[in-house]
Design a protein around this motif. Sequence first.
Motif: not given
Length: 737
Positions: A566-585
């Motif tokens: 539903d969210v992407l239907a109007n534009t037809g464009n994918p959503i791309e997201a990068d994520g990173s994680a490291q231990r809480d010091p």
Amino acid sequence: MNMNVIGKPLTRVDGHTKVTGKARYAADFNQPGQLYAVLVSATVGLGRVTGIESAGVERMPGVVALITHRNALKLAYLPHKAVIDPAVGERLHVLQDDSVRFYGQPVAVVVADSLDHAERAAAALRITYDARQPIVDHADQQVARIAPEAGTADRSRGDADAAVAEAAVNVDENYDIARENHNPMEPHATVAAWNGDRLTLWSKSQFLVNEQAEIAAVFGLSAENVEVICPFIGGAFGTSLRTWPHVTLAALAARHVGRPVKLVLNRKQMFFTTGHRPRSLQRVALGATPDGKLTGVVHEGTGETSRYEQFTEALTAVTEYLYSCPNVRTQYRLAQLDTATPNHMRGPGEASGIFALESAMDELSYKLAIDPIELRRRNEPKIDEAENKPFSSRSLMQCYELGAERFGWVQRNPEPRSMRDGRLLIGMGTATATYPAFHAPSNARVRLLPDGTAEVEAAASDMGPGTYTSMTQVAAEFLGLQPEQVRFALGTTDYPPTPSHGGSWTMASVGSAIRAACLEAQSQAAKRAIADQSSPVFGASIEDLEWTGGRLRRRGDTSPGLSYHDVLANTGNPIEADGSAQRDPEMAEKYSMHSFGAVFAEVSVDQDVGTIRVRRLVGAYGIGRVVNPLLARSQCTGGMIGGVGMALMERTVLDARDGRPVNAHMADYLMPVNLDTPKLEALFVDEVDPHVNPLGVKGLGEIALVGTAPAIANAVFHATGKRVRTLPIKIEDVLTA
């Protein structure tokens, strides 16, 4: 997020691909115009090359090139170190000079139009040497034993030596563990192809981004000009963590001939240049009160290393925190030998060190006439006494309780040689398992598609534990999708970088990065919905919205909400997201983080011929949140089988004259097969650990092997009354006079 996909025993998403033969391993990526390379290995253990009879070989059928130090491209070998590379020393500069540092070192490469032609030419090549006598045995009086330059070699609290000497009861013994080689089903292989200055490697690797960086450094390239591809690995156990000389030689040969080149090591060559578990010599001394409280612990260990690098492992690390004791001293040394550099092998350091410690604890239990589990209970620490901080979680005693109940420990007669099954002696033994809950910075990418599905990418590897499946479950959980709506891809350096697929940190590290990428993708999707005038949440604030079951709605709203489609239907464009994680010091500073387990073994021993069979193994583990219990049990049973090999079979024997592995083949290098595999059970205690990482998971790949060998050795003593302090335990070790 309310799918509760994490924790379900899903079958492998890549299972069909594997069983139908569609999975492509490194050697399967044949290229147009490809040639075949075969290594020629040094037949002396130390010295230099003095002559190469090349003319006849170069005229043999199909031979395209013979590459030696005389005509090889001079390589940059720029500095490069990764977490799995020795911090001290310099890696082998292959075909860059005439020096021979160990038996089996590559001294030439034959490139031909077929594997058969390359192998024939390699076998025909005659090389002469100025040979010297190598030192390959710990026991050699000439061996230099040094403190490693990197890390802490010696640690101490209190006065352990005095405490042991003055104790009412003590144990002081030496332990010897043989060198082991990894021997996975899939041999090391690399296909190399150049396109100008850009190099593509289809290569067996547990650490893609390191292989990219290492080969870039060797050839003086930018990392962007090297791509490494490895979608499947047929077993590794640590052998493919480093980038070994054959990868360099495949790329070197491809550059030399101007065509793609495939190089696959044979089984014998894998005993030379792709690492091994180092032989270790250890001394453990324990002092205790008559009621079993430890008063002093001394643990001294020596592992082997090459002369050109310092390989170190956590041989004595477990002793510092495993049991409560006011006086503890550990010492770690390296024996410099004329061999190739050892490498991390499943449970590196801990598996060897805990054999000595847990054997000594078992010996102490008999001297004190205290049940082995009760002895450990009396020495259970409240905190990590080495670091003086609490454990993030520690379920060791719960593991012993669960495992003992399942195993039937109460049926054990504590007297050695007291239990029989007909003419067979029966023994029951137990030992502690532990491994650090490691975590490393990692990255991942999530792509939400207009059809409502998701693609997830990370430059991770999968050598068999089920990475494809478990990462799919993590993404499905946090996106609120069904697993079949998620496609997880790994195995290329074009994807976001991740740490090595080793050290039991893949799920903690990569899984946490996928979680972060999923949450970021949802945040972007919510912002797009807010900006869409036709959306029912148009103009809302992010704080007013929530994702539940993969649908976006206002908080408290009972409407169906918006799907990703539903969210992407109007534009037809994918959503791309990068994520990173490291231990809480802050968490790392505050808590000591480890997995714990208890292993129980039952063995039978034929006292007439000395044969030993493991009949049952039960392991109980505290590993935080279990993402997939089916895969987790598979991990554990695989580790246990490796422990059977370590305890009873695996041993690489070197010829003292030249360092040649005399059993560098599968006929004499013994490993467990189906008939050697006992009944295996893996159990998990309910353990919640919110401190280790956002997923609350701990590593599992190593710990199941770590405690198995000492549990088996302790069972052998219970069966026979003979304490064996060397691994593997052989028939002659238990035969009575």
